[in-house]
Structure formats: structure tokens, C-alpha cells
Design an enzyme around this catalytic site. Sequence first.
Site, PDB file in Angstrom:
ATOM      1  N   PHE A 117       0.099   0.250  -8.172  1.00 30.57           N
ATOM      2  CA  PHE A 117      -0.267   1.090  -6.608  1.00 30.57           C
ATOM      3  C   PHE A 117       0.706   1.868  -6.166  1.00 30.57           C
ATOM      4  CE2 PHE A 117       2.250  -2.385  -5.179  1.00 30.57           C
ATOM      5  CZ  PHE A 117       2.688  -2.069  -3.897  1.00 30.57           C
ATOM      6  N   LYS A 118       1.764   1.719  -6.536  1.00 30.47           N
ATOM      7  CA  LYS A 118       2.900   2.777  -6.040  1.00 30.47           C
ATOM      8  C   LYS A 118       2.662   4.176  -6.209  1.00 30.47           C
ATOM      9  CE  LYS A 118       5.563  -1.197  -4.973  1.00 30.47           C
ATOM     10  NZ  LYS A 118       6.692  -1.473  -5.592  1.00 30.47           N
TER      11      LYS A 118
END
Length: 472
Positions: A112-113
Site C-alpha cells: 500500500f505504500k
Amino acid sequence: MLYLSTRGHPARKHFCEILLEGLAPDGGLYLPERYPQVDEATLARWRDLPYAELAFEILSLYIDDIPPADLRRLCRDTYTKAVFGTEAIVPLKQLEPGLYLEALSNGPTLAFKDMAMQLLGNLFEYELARRGEELNILGATSGDTGSAAEYAMRGKRGVRVFMTSPQGRMSPFQQAQMFSLQDANIHNLAVEGVFDDCQDIVKAVSNDLDFKRRYRIGTVNSINWARLLAQVVYYFAGYFQATTGRPGHKVSFAVPSGNFGNICAGHVARMMGLPVEHLVLATNENDVLDEFFRTGVYRVRSSADTHETSSPSMDISKASNFERFVFDLLGRDAARVGQLFGGQLAREGRFDLSAEPAFADVPRRFGFVSGKSTHADRLATIRDTHRRFGVLIDTHTADGLKVARERRRDGETMIVLETALPIKFAATIVEALGREPDRPPQFEGIERLPRRVTVMPASVQAVKDFIAAHCA
């Protein structure tokens, strides 16, 4: 829109100043002077926008020093099907009525980063070119921030990356993603310690204002407001998908939480007026944040007491972004926050807000509830989700799903934020299911590639010396 420090530094700054700066000069974190408010009419107008346009609308409420046409172009260049795999960018997957997974891990590094880091890379390159300057990014990672930052910054003009990580504490896949990069502007520093040691080093270097100015040090950790702001967008996108045909209906989000950045973005979205019922914080065995929301006591663990777990990106006992929430919790009392985080926490390793009237009202005023997951819980959740729904989830997402099921009320719409693809934590998937997870073709054989990494002690001076030597 101007930004202030959580610890009361008198300067007020614009977005592009804090984009390149990271921490405030007094060691505080930047927040906007106010949260822009969205009403039902605004939500209705945004509901059917493509993700890149939604990002532009939200970011433009906070950014007034980038021309709108340029900001829109940066969003459109960032959030594409070519990079994130689908037109929706963050599609929802329904597991059962009222329970969803939001896919945030389809970017270049499968975590998700990427959702924020891809935008941050474009923002850095844009602003540095506009100023004719260079930036040396110093970061700390427990697993996913590092690879997301390095993949976003590789080849970017005017940017070098110095990424610290805890030696031997990341999964083999995570290590390979980072250490196999051979780009001249990427430097991996494996610190002999835990993530909190890496994070402390980043803060210490950032707080040395002379060194920071001399070597143009910036940050990509979620202490950088720009990164957290980019994450706000997918809360709105998830809400719109889960409430199709039900405008005004409230939803809840369950978020695996280590450094408090991901769920802090949800806090910001809720403060803006997004109809969020609960923010369900899920920890692993390193349950500092769960302990706080249960008891009001924030107690940092030592390196020796920080557990090494099968959800390693959450093996954190000092949550940097938590200061932003405490600032809001205490009515934006910067002097009090400075005393807690700049003094008492350093001296005693803990503080207690259980007697604060505001603490008793946290679930209603701010929506936070919490829970904890263990290795056995992760294995059981991975098995159950695969058996019942044919869906394979990673260990961190399993923590979120386990706590979401515990905290979900009858009739509540719950969105669990997926944090990574299972291949990043293959050993635990094999333990749970007896087989390796699928591996995207571009990552075949990544563990066998040559590595470029420097191992060093958990020393601020050692990191400073390395930066100085590579910026000559």
C-alpha cells in the site's frame, strides 16, 4: 493553507516547504492549521470521479502553492492503470455482505505504500526542478516503505535516497526488493537493531538543523505530511465504492497499524467530514497502540522487548504519527504535546492520558477502537479466508481482518485495508496453506540477484558519515 508544528514552533509554512523539510525545526510533525470540511454536496460531486481526479480534488484543498493545472497533471501521471493494474486503482472485493477488502497493493512494489510514494516521487521531482535544487532523502523502513520509496525515486532527477532498515528483520522478499536495486542514487543501510532504532536515527539527523540544511535532508516516512495526505484519498475512494446507491451511509475501516500513518490518514478523512463510523486499529504482538486505546497509557517498548513477528512491517513500538492524533485529542495544545513527546516520553518511555476527559470520549469523537492479533490468529485467518472465499491475503491484512470481525457490529459496513500481496511473506503463507503464493512474473528470481547494501551499527554518527561521504 498553512501548516503548523504539533510542538508549537511559531513558523507557519506552505505545502511545498514542508514537502521538502519533513520534521518541523522543533521536532514536531506538520499538520494543517485546519481540516477542510466536505459536505454532502461535495461528496455527491466527487462520487463518480476517476481516482486521479478525486486525488486532485482532495489535494487541492491542502495545496495552494502548486498551480492547479500542474497538480492535476501530477495526479494523472501518478494514478494510471499501467502503474496500478486497474482503472479503479483501489478496487473493493466483497467477502460477505457488508465486509470488504480494499486492494491497495497493486503498485510496483506490491504494498500500500506505493499509493502515496508514487505521488511523492513526482512531487519531489517537480518541486526540485522548479527550485533548481537537490534533495537527499533519509528514511527508515520496517519492510514496505523502503522498497516503495526506492522504486518511486529511482532515476528521479535531483534525488538521492538513503534508506535504513533493521538488519535481518524484513522478509527475504522485502530485502531482495530493496537490496537488488543497483541505481546510483539509491543507498541501502542495514542497521544492527530494530525498526525503532532506524526511526530514531532518522529523527535525530532531521533534528540536527545544521546537518539537515548542509546536506538538504528530506524524508519519505509517513512523518512527511505529503505522504499521509496522499493516503487520505483511498479512504474516500473506498467509501464511494461501498456506498453505491446509499449516499450518506456510514462505513468503518479496519487498518493494520504499526507506525500509525495509514490509520492517521483515515483520521484526517473523518475529521474532514467523510461519514466514517469507526476506525478499527489492528496491531500484532507489538501492541503499544492497542494498549493506549484500551487504557490511555502510551508505553514505548525497548528494542529487546519488540517482538519479531510474521507481520514484520508492524514490528514497531514507537509510532511516529501518533503525535498527530494526540495533538488533536488534546485540543491542539502544542505546549502539552511538546512536553509529552519531546520530554516525558524521552525520560520515562511512557505517558498516561487515561484521566483526560477527552480520552473517555475517543470512540465517539474520533471513532477509534482497537484490537490485537497473534501469529496463530494470522494463520487461522489466512486459512479461513482462502477456504471460504478463495481469497489469499498477506499476514498484515490478516491482522486487520481478524480484528475487524471482532469489532464489527450487526449491520455495520466494514472495509479492511489490504496492505501487501502475500508473496512478500511467503514463509507464513506456506505455513498456513502448505504452498507458495503466486509470484508476479517481474519478481521471479529476485532473491538471487546481486545485492547492494551496507551494514552498519545503530549509530546516528555512522549514518551521518555515510551521507556526507556519498554527497561529496
